[in-house]
Design a protein around this motif. Structure first.
Motif, PDB file in Angstrom:
ATOM      1  N   ILE A   1     -17.084  44.998 -35.487  1.00 49.73           N
ATOM      2  CA  ILE A   1     -17.984  45.732 -34.749  1.00 49.73           C
ATOM      3  C   ILE A   1     -19.266  44.636 -34.213  1.00 49.73           C
ATOM      4  N   PRO A   2     -19.129  44.609 -33.177  1.00 49.69           N
ATOM      5  CA  PRO A   2     -20.300  43.566 -32.380  1.00 49.69           C
ATOM      6  C   PRO A   2     -21.547  44.030 -32.611  1.00 49.69           C
ATOM      7  N   SER A   3     -22.437  42.981 -32.548  1.00 47.04           N
ATOM      8  CA  SER A   3     -23.707  42.944 -33.121  1.00 47.04           C
ATOM      9  C   SER A   3     -24.814  43.936 -31.943  1.00 47.04           C
ATOM     10  N   TYR A   4     -24.186  43.888 -30.766  1.00 44.59           N
ATOM     11  CA  TYR A   4     -24.919  44.700 -29.628  1.00 44.59           C
ATOM     12  C   TYR A   4     -25.051  46.204 -29.718  1.00 44.59           C
ATOM     13  N   MET A   5     -23.812  46.624 -30.507  1.00 46.67           N
ATOM     14  CA  MET A   5     -23.623  48.103 -30.725  1.00 46.67           C
ATOM     15  C   MET A   5     -24.831  48.549 -31.588  1.00 46.67           C
ATOM     16  N   GLN A   6     -25.537  49.633 -31.244  1.00 46.78           N
ATOM     17  CA  GLN A   6     -26.441  50.404 -31.915  1.00 46.78           C
ATOM     18  C   GLN A   6     -25.954  51.543 -32.668  1.00 46.78           C
ATOM     19  N   GLY A   7     -24.797  52.069 -32.580  1.00 46.14           N
ATOM     20  CA  GLY A   7     -24.320  53.115 -33.359  1.00 46.14           C
ATOM     21  C   GLY A   7     -23.930  52.491 -34.723  1.00 46.14           C
ATOM     22  N   LEU A   8     -23.482  53.378 -35.563  1.00 46.07           N
ATOM     23  CA  LEU A   8     -22.928  53.030 -36.822  1.00 46.07           C
ATOM     24  C   LEU A   8     -21.544  53.696 -37.066  1.00 46.07           C
ATOM     25  N   SER A   9     -20.521  53.032 -37.488  1.00 46.91           N
ATOM     26  CA  SER A   9     -19.348  53.667 -38.011  1.00 46.91           C
ATOM     27  C   SER A   9     -19.425  54.732 -39.015  1.00 46.91           C
ATOM     28  N   PHE A  10     -18.839  55.936 -38.835  1.00 42.12           N
ATOM     29  CA  PHE A  10     -18.765  57.063 -39.535  1.00 42.12           C
ATOM     30  C   PHE A  10     -17.492  57.058 -40.434  1.00 42.12           C
ATOM     31  N   ARG A  11     -16.380  56.028 -40.490  1.00 41.62           N
ATOM     32  CA  ARG A  11     -15.314  56.131 -41.018  1.00 41.62           C
ATOM     33  C   ARG A  11     -15.554  56.585 -42.459  1.00 41.62           C
ATOM     34  N   ALA A  12     -16.355  56.110 -43.122  1.00 42.01           N
ATOM     35  CA  ALA A  12     -16.735  56.551 -44.637  1.00 42.01           C
ATOM     36  C   ALA A  12     -16.862  58.226 -44.740  1.00 42.01           C
ATOM     37  N   LEU A  13     -17.704  58.803 -43.937  1.00 39.74           N
ATOM     38  CA  LEU A  13     -17.780  60.069 -43.840  1.00 39.74           C
ATOM     39  C   LEU A  13     -16.395  60.695 -43.753  1.00 39.74           C
ATOM     40  N   THR A  14     -15.517  60.271 -42.877  1.00 44.32           N
ATOM     41  CA  THR A  14     -14.198  61.011 -42.792  1.00 44.32           C
ATOM     42  C   THR A  14     -13.420  61.039 -44.158  1.00 44.32           C
ATOM     43  N   GLN A  15     -13.833  60.100 -45.131  1.00 43.21           N
ATOM     44  CA  GLN A  15     -13.141  60.092 -46.185  1.00 43.21           C
ATOM     45  C   GLN A  15     -14.089  60.761 -47.503  1.00 43.21           C
ATOM     46  N   GLU A  16     -15.084  61.440 -46.919  1.00 40.87           N
ATOM     47  CA  GLU A  16     -15.944  62.233 -47.896  1.00 40.87           C
ATOM     48  C   GLU A  16     -16.638  61.464 -48.713  1.00 40.87           C
ATOM     49  N   LYS A  17     -17.116  60.196 -48.231  1.00 44.13           N
ATOM     50  CA  LYS A  17     -18.044  59.267 -49.143  1.00 44.13           C
ATOM     51  C   LYS A  17     -19.197  58.748 -48.274  1.00 44.13           C
ATOM     52  N   THR A  18     -20.154  59.651 -48.398  1.00 42.51           N
ATOM     53  CA  THR A  18     -21.289  59.380 -47.350  1.00 42.51           C
ATOM     54  C   THR A  18     -22.248  58.313 -48.093  1.00 42.51           C
ATOM     55  N   PRO A  19     -22.400  57.133 -47.458  1.00 41.34           N
ATOM     56  CA  PRO A  19     -23.207  56.162 -47.936  1.00 41.34           C
ATOM     57  C   PRO A  19     -24.755  56.793 -48.196  1.00 41.34           C
ATOM     58  N   GLN A  20     -25.160  56.413 -49.231  1.00 43.59           N
ATOM     59  CA  GLN A  20     -26.540  56.743 -49.851  1.00 43.59           C
ATOM     60  C   GLN A  20     -27.424  56.430 -48.758  1.00 43.59           C
ATOM     61  N   ASP A  21     -27.576  55.482 -47.800  1.00 42.28           N
ATOM     62  CA  ASP A  21     -28.622  55.313 -46.776  1.00 42.28           C
ATOM     63  C   ASP A  21     -27.930  55.569 -45.439  1.00 42.28           C
ATOM     64  N   TRP A  22     -27.099  56.621 -45.465  1.00 43.31           N
ATOM     65  CA  TRP A  22     -26.760  57.114 -44.147  1.00 43.31           C
ATOM     66  C   TRP A  22     -28.044  57.832 -43.456  1.00 43.31           C
ATOM     67  N   PRO A  23     -28.170  57.300 -42.467  1.00 44.68           N
ATOM     68  CA  PRO A  23     -29.589  57.856 -41.583  1.00 44.68           C
ATOM     69  C   PRO A  23     -29.093  59.570 -41.218  1.00 44.68           C
ATOM     70  N   GLN A  24     -29.945  60.506 -41.872  1.00 43.09           N
ATOM     71  CA  GLN A  24     -29.369  61.820 -41.412  1.00 43.09           C
ATOM     72  C   GLN A  24     -30.520  62.189 -40.495  1.00 43.09           C
ATOM     73  N   VAL A  25     -30.499  61.427 -39.279  1.00 41.56           N
ATOM     74  CA  VAL A  25     -31.315  61.567 -38.262  1.00 41.56           C
ATOM     75  C   VAL A  25     -30.609  61.369 -36.694  1.00 41.56           C
ATOM     76  N   ALA A  26     -30.833  62.272 -35.820  1.00 42.89           N
ATOM     77  CA  ALA A  26     -30.367  62.211 -34.331  1.00 42.89           C
ATOM     78  C   ALA A  26     -31.575  62.165 -33.560  1.00 42.89           C
ATOM     79  N   TYR A  27     -31.546  61.060 -32.542  1.00 45.27           N
ATOM     80  CA  TYR A  27     -32.382  60.808 -31.731  1.00 45.27           C
ATOM     81  C   TYR A  27     -31.843  61.156 -30.358  1.00 45.27           C
ATOM     82  N   HIS A  28     -32.793  61.932 -29.352  1.00 44.42           N
ATOM     83  CA  HIS A  28     -32.335  62.269 -28.004  1.00 44.42           C
ATOM     84  C   HIS A  28     -33.220  61.927 -27.026  1.00 44.42           C
TER      85      HIS A  28
END
Length: 513
Positions: free
Chosen positions: A391-418
């Motif tokens: 994943i290149p450094s310019y990307m601002q999003g985060l991979s949610f692959r871990a979420l699809t395996q029901e393994k939510t990282p403790q530091d997952w940012p539960q915030v959406a910006y619009h």
């Protein structure tokens, strides 16, 4: 253990598809068995959000994995710079050597400097595209293809899959025009959804206890739908059956029903069928428009569902299903009469929430549900993560692959910006705003300034804040920003907003805490 092959990735995106009009989301207004199949055989996401609820900026965020102030695509009229890095370029140039294709609606500008890049193959519709006999263009010129757009885009996608290099993984972006306005459905679905759809609880919203932006917006079913939206201008269908359109000019088909200068008109004649309609009250007329709108909208979605089924069947028939990730989403949400509205643009939930379902038998358990917050800016890094591409450094999003395996990282940012940058475009009068949502609260700042963006009107209206308690007030009817008991929440959410803007490099216009 043998090394696993890189997965194929199929990303299917519709235009203006509300989550409530996918039956696995539980609203009960229509039936979408093939989209439900993706959820039943994979994962359904309840909190997927768009970073800018309008078509062009959302597509740029998906493609690049960056927010709009970074990729420069902030409004509907923006055009992407072909030199920007994007996820297709990353996959194509990776050691995994993906082959890539973009088919359907592009809507990020046309011409040499704005055409798709990073794709081995692309065949796209100009602008919004047409429902019937659509034109496509690609590196080798243009063609007009007879038939219905949703079927044709799927035909082209399947054809590319069949002709691909079988020894390499593939990445396909299949982008449908439907169910975008003006909701022209396939004839085979003309008898569907004739039973009335239940009116939303907020259909007659009076916009009290809310920011002025809600009151002035011109997206109301009762007042702002046009003759063309409701399919009463002329017959719809292929040229082979109807000939050329009788009327094909925007200022005619965008005429409102009734006309703005005569909003009390309660009788009209359908130019398409010759039917005469008479209504005893404005509310009766408004409900007629809602039912006709919903019929047309849901029928276009039925073709989407049919064609998702065709694509899934093709994967099954060719032994591709097990190693292919299939994702379905929309470029944003859409109002289906909630608050009396159609359209999108706002950070209110129906517009803000994107439907998102995905299946990958190798990793995702059937019938799983994700309640963590993800955003469309997270899609590109997730594609790369599943492909085991850096994943290149310019990307601002985060991979949610871990979420699809029901393994939510403790530091997952539960915030959406619009952030919606357009200010009071002449048609919709939607104010510019930004904000954040966490698992319970939503904070919105209506700043009403255009920053010189073309096609907008001057600012100067009063700046307003809104805070919604989405647990106690899921319909978002009561702005509690100024209520004393929410004072600490206001501070907390404002800090989350400012922290998020700082993290992504967006510039606030409010006075900071």
């Amino acid at each position: 253990m043998a090394k696993q092959e890189p997965p194929n990735i199929i990303f299917i995106m519709a235009d203006d598809h509300a989550a409530k009009s996918i039956s696995c989301y539980g609203a009960g207004i229509n039936h979408t068995p093939n989209l439900d199949r993706l959820a039943n055989e994979g994962m359904l996401f309840n909190h997927c959000y768009v970073t800018n609820s309008i078509c062009t900026p959302s597509r740029a965020a998906v493609l690049c994995g960056t927010h709009n102030h970074v990729n420069g695509v902030m409004t509907l009229d923006s055009k992407i710079n072909k030199r920007l890095p994007n996820v297709a370029k990353q996959l194509k140039s990776s050691p995994q050597n993906y082959q890539t294709a973009m088919i359907g609606k592009w809507h990020l500008g046309e011409g040499e400097d704005h055409n798709p890049t990073g794709f081995d193959h692309w065949s796209i519709v100009p602008g919004q595209g047409e429902y019937w006999d659509p034109e496509f263009y690609g590196p080798n010129g243009t063609e007009r293809v007879p038939g219905y757009a949703t079927d044709i885009i799927t035909d082209k996608s399947i054809d590319w899959i069949e002709k691909r290099d079988k020894d390499r993984p593939f990445f396909l972006m299949c982008h449908h025009k439907a169910p975008h306005r003006s909701w022209e459905y396939d004839d085979k679905h003309k008898d569907l959804y004739k039973d009335p759809v239940r009116l939303p609880d907020t259909f007659t919203d009076d916009y009290k206890n809310r920011a002025n932006a809600a009151k002035v917006a011109k997206m109301r079913v009762a007042e702002d739908l046009t003759y063309n939206d409701l399919g009463i201008v002329q017959p719809e269908g292929p040229a082979s059956r109807l000939g050329t359109k009788m009327v094909d000019i925007w200022w005619w088909t965008d005429r409102k029903l009734p006309a703005p200068e005569d909003v009390t008109q309660l009788k009209f004649r359908c130019k398409q069928t010759g039917e005469e309609f008479t209504f005893s009250t404005p509310q009766e007329l408004a409900e007629f428009k809602f039912q006709r709108y919903m019929q047309r909208y849901l029928r276009t979605i039925q073709s989407i569902d049919d064609n998702v089924g065709r694509l899934l069947d093709h994967l099954d028939a060719n032994g591709l299903a097990e190693n292919t990730i299939v994702m379905y989403t929309s470029d944003q949400g859409f109002f289906l009469g909630e608050h009396g509205w159609f359209d999108k643009r706002f950070m209110y939930e129906e517009s803000f929430q994107m439907p998102f379902v995905m299946r990958f038998p190798r990793e995702i358990k059937p019938k799983t549900v994700c309640n963590d917050i993800i955003c469309n800016v997270d899609f590109a890094p997730t594609f790369l993560d599943f492909a085991n591409v850096q994943i290149p450094s310019y990307m601002q999003g985060l991979s949610f692959r871990a979420l699809t395996q029901e393994k939510t990282p403790q530091d997952w940012p539960q915030v959406a910006y619009h952030r919606y940058w357009m200010h009071r475009d002449i048609i919709h009068e939607a104010y510019a705003h930004y904000g954040v949502r966490d698992q319970r609260y939503k904070l919105i700042y209506w700043y009403n300034e255009d920053f010189g963006i073309e096609g907008t009107r001057p600012g100067g209206e009063e700046k307003e804040w809104e805070l919604f308690d989405c647990q106690e007030d899921p319909l978002e009817l009561f702005n509690c920003y100024h209520e004393p008991k929410y004072a600490d929440i206001v501070k907390e959410m404002t800090k989350k907003l400012e922290d998020r803007m700082y993290e992504i490099g967006d510039e606030p216009v409010h006075t900071r805490l």
